[in-house]
Write an enzyme that holds these catalytic residues in place. Structure first.
Site, mmCIF file in Angstrom:
data_model
loop_
_atom_site.group_PDB
_atom_site.id
_atom_site.type_symbol
_atom_site.label_atom_id
_atom_site.label_comp_id
_atom_site.label_asym_id
_atom_site.label_seq_id
_atom_site.Cartn_x
_atom_site.Cartn_y
_atom_site.Cartn_z
ATOM 1 N N ASP A 146 -4.769 -2.518 -1.680
ATOM 2 C CA ASP A 146 -4.262 -3.232 -2.856
ATOM 3 C C ASP A 146 -5.258 -4.294 -3.338
ATOM 4 O O ASP A 146 -6.026 -4.834 -2.549
ATOM 5 C CB ASP A 146 -2.916 -3.889 -2.513
ATOM 6 C CG ASP A 146 -2.128 -4.274 -3.751
ATOM 7 O OD1 ASP A 146 -2.450 -3.779 -4.847
ATOM 8 O OD2 ASP A 146 -1.184 -5.078 -3.617
ATOM 9 N N ARG B 260 -9.204 -2.979 -15.503
ATOM 10 C CA ARG B 260 -8.659 -2.679 -14.175
ATOM 11 C C ARG B 260 -9.313 -1.443 -13.544
ATOM 12 O O ARG B 260 -9.514 -1.369 -12.332
ATOM 13 C CB ARG B 260 -7.147 -2.436 -14.280
ATOM 14 C CG ARG B 260 -6.345 -3.644 -14.661
ATOM 15 C CD ARG B 260 -4.865 -3.284 -14.803
ATOM 16 N NE ARG B 260 -4.337 -2.671 -13.600
ATOM 17 C CZ ARG B 260 -3.902 -3.351 -12.533
ATOM 18 N NH1 ARG B 260 -3.880 -4.658 -12.551
ATOM 19 N NH2 ARG B 260 -3.453 -2.713 -11.474
ATOM 20 N N HIS C 157 -10.587 0.034 -9.614
ATOM 21 C CA HIS C 157 -10.255 1.282 -8.902
ATOM 22 C C HIS C 157 -11.538 2.022 -8.521
ATOM 23 O O HIS C 157 -11.639 2.581 -7.431
ATOM 24 C CB HIS C 157 -9.371 2.175 -9.784
ATOM 25 C CG HIS C 157 -8.039 1.559 -10.114
ATOM 26 N ND1 HIS C 157 -7.249 0.962 -9.175
ATOM 27 C CD2 HIS C 157 -7.360 1.443 -11.293
ATOM 28 C CE1 HIS C 157 -6.132 0.507 -9.746
ATOM 29 N NE2 HIS C 157 -6.185 0.787 -11.031
ATOM 30 N N LEU D 79 -12.221 12.826 12.585
ATOM 31 C CA LEU D 79 -11.230 11.935 11.973
ATOM 32 C C LEU D 79 -10.302 12.691 11.009
ATOM 33 O O LEU D 79 -10.757 13.515 10.218
ATOM 34 C CB LEU D 79 -11.975 10.832 11.198
ATOM 35 C CG LEU D 79 -11.121 9.841 10.413
ATOM 36 C CD1 LEU D 79 -10.343 8.917 11.333
ATOM 37 C CD2 LEU D 79 -12.002 9.007 9.463
HETATM 38 C C1 IPE Z 1 1.021 -0.183 -3.435
HETATM 39 O O1 IPE Z 1 0.386 -1.076 -4.314
HETATM 40 C C2 IPE Z 1 0.546 1.184 -3.673
HETATM 41 C C3 IPE Z 1 -0.876 1.445 -3.479
HETATM 42 C C4 IPE Z 1 -1.782 0.640 -3.019
HETATM 43 C C5 IPE Z 1 -1.280 2.747 -3.844
HETATM 44 P P1 IPE Z 1 1.128 -1.681 -5.591
HETATM 45 O O2 IPE Z 1 0.184 -2.663 -6.153
HETATM 46 O O3 IPE Z 1 1.574 -0.589 -6.487
HETATM 47 O O4 IPE Z 1 2.407 -2.373 -4.948
HETATM 48 P P2 IPE Z 1 3.449 -3.410 -5.561
HETATM 49 O O5 IPE Z 1 4.016 -2.780 -6.780
HETATM 50 O O6 IPE Z 1 2.687 -4.653 -5.885
HETATM 51 O O7 IPE Z 1 4.439 -3.632 -4.469
HETATM 52 C C1 IPE Z 2 -4.157 -0.845 -5.749
HETATM 53 O O1 IPE Z 2 -4.648 -1.840 -6.587
HETATM 54 C C2 IPE Z 2 -4.474 0.529 -6.277
HETATM 55 C C3 IPE Z 2 -3.318 1.272 -6.791
HETATM 56 C C4 IPE Z 2 -2.071 0.899 -6.736
HETATM 57 C C5 IPE Z 2 -3.613 2.542 -7.399
HETATM 58 P P1 IPE Z 2 -3.790 -2.417 -7.786
HETATM 59 O O2 IPE Z 2 -4.100 -1.615 -8.999
HETATM 60 O O3 IPE Z 2 -2.366 -2.495 -7.420
HETATM 61 O O4 IPE Z 2 -4.416 -3.870 -7.937
HETATM 62 P P2 IPE Z 2 -3.648 -5.215 -8.244
HETATM 63 O O5 IPE Z 2 -2.559 -5.362 -7.237
HETATM 64 O O6 IPE Z 2 -3.111 -5.097 -9.639
HETATM 65 O O7 IPE Z 2 -4.700 -6.264 -8.121
HETATM 66 MG MG MG Z 3 -1.228 -3.956 -6.552
#
Ligand code: IPE
Ligand code: IPE
Ligand code: MG
Length: 246
Positions: free
Chosen positions: A17, A30, A34, A128
């Site tokens: 995350d 954003r 990714h 792995l």
């Molecule tokens: C959880 O992250 C899912 C992934 C990392 C793929 P999110 O960023 O979507 O989670 P919430 O919504 O903040 O809980």
């Molecule tokens: C996690 O990073 C990746 C996915 C959920 C695909 P986020 O996209 O949730 O990044 P933040 O939480 O907005 O920083």
């Molecule tokens: Mg997130």
């Protein structure tokens, strides 16, 4: 019994995350976060191979992530497809077995074909195991397993009392793996966000504020050091655990 009380975790599960915030800090879209996150995946997979971890489960896209703006969802799908295209041969060369868990039927035909190809190519590898959770939800996983058992009850193959913890676990998408020893969530949030709900029952949790694109092998070593200092009691007393290792 004198087994090592602090073996390294055999199965590590990670909620990757913080990609969006990483990009935002740099005044970038954003998507750039990714993209940078894929580089972290490469580095962490490599490090897991090096230190002898058996299985790595990575949360890439949750069943709730469809709620994001459609443009971001589309870009994430394209990135997943591109990463598969670019990485599969390399993973195969390193004897890695790739497995995608989640409801992949919701993905485009092309992406589903790529997933099937990657799994088929790497299925006999013995190194792995990398589990990528895509359109995955812990509740979905448990529900699906219980549904399969309910079908068997309906057809008379089993009795309701055959719905046991073991049988439910055997129907989960991670059935062939041991449960995660260590769960890591980057990005500062301290929640499970519907990841491996059943499987995390006795997993050690580690949270870090580090955003996923900044998470590197040193950070993983820190998480593992923290894990090694924990006493996993599984309901027993500390004294019992110490006696077992005496
Ligand atoms: C959880 O992250 C899912 C992934 C990392 C793929 P999110 O960023 O979507 O989670 P919430 O919504 O903040 O809980
Ligand atoms: C996690 O990073 C990746 C996915 C959920 C695909 P986020 O996209 O949730 O990044 P933040 O939480 O907005 O920083
Ligand atoms: Mg997130």
């Amino acid at each position: 019994m004198t087994e090592d009380p602090h073996p390294i975790p055999q199965h590590i599960a990670i909620i990757m995350d913080g990609n969006g915030r990483w990009a935002k800090q740099r005044y970038q879209p954003r998507f750039m976060g990714h993209r940078a996150g894929v580089k972290s995946v490469e580095a962490i997979v490599q490090h897991c191979v090096k230190i002898g971890v058996s299985a790595l489960s990575l949360f890439a896209f949750s069943s709730e992530n469809w709620r994001r703006p459609s443009k971001e969802v589309t870009l994430l799908m394209e990135l997943f497809s591109l990463a598969l295209k670019q990485q599969v041969k390399r993973l195969h060369k390193h004897n890695i077995r790739l497995h995608i868990i989640g409801d992949t039927s919701k993905f485009s035909d092309n992406l589903q074909k790529q997933i099937a190809y990657a799994e088929q190519l790497t299925k006999d590898n013995t190194g792995l195991i990398v589990n990528v959770a895509a359109n995955y939800g812990g509740r979905w996983d448990i529900t699906r397993s219980v549904q399969q058992l309910a079908e068997k009850v309906k057809s008379g193959e089993i009795e309701p009392e055959d719905i046991t913890e073991q049988n439910i676990a055997a129907g989960l998408s991670t059935a062939s793996l041991t449960e995660p020893d260590l769960f890591i969530r980057t990005g500062g949030e301290q929640r499970v966000s519907n990841f491996l709900l059943w499987q995390l029952a006795y997993t050690e949790f580690y949270f870090t504020d580090t955003l996923w694109p900044d998470f590197d092998s040193k950070e993983l070593d820190n998480a593992i050091s923290s894990f090694c200092q924990r006493e996993r009691r599984f309901g027993k007393t500390s004294e019992q655990i110490q006696d077992e290792h005496a």
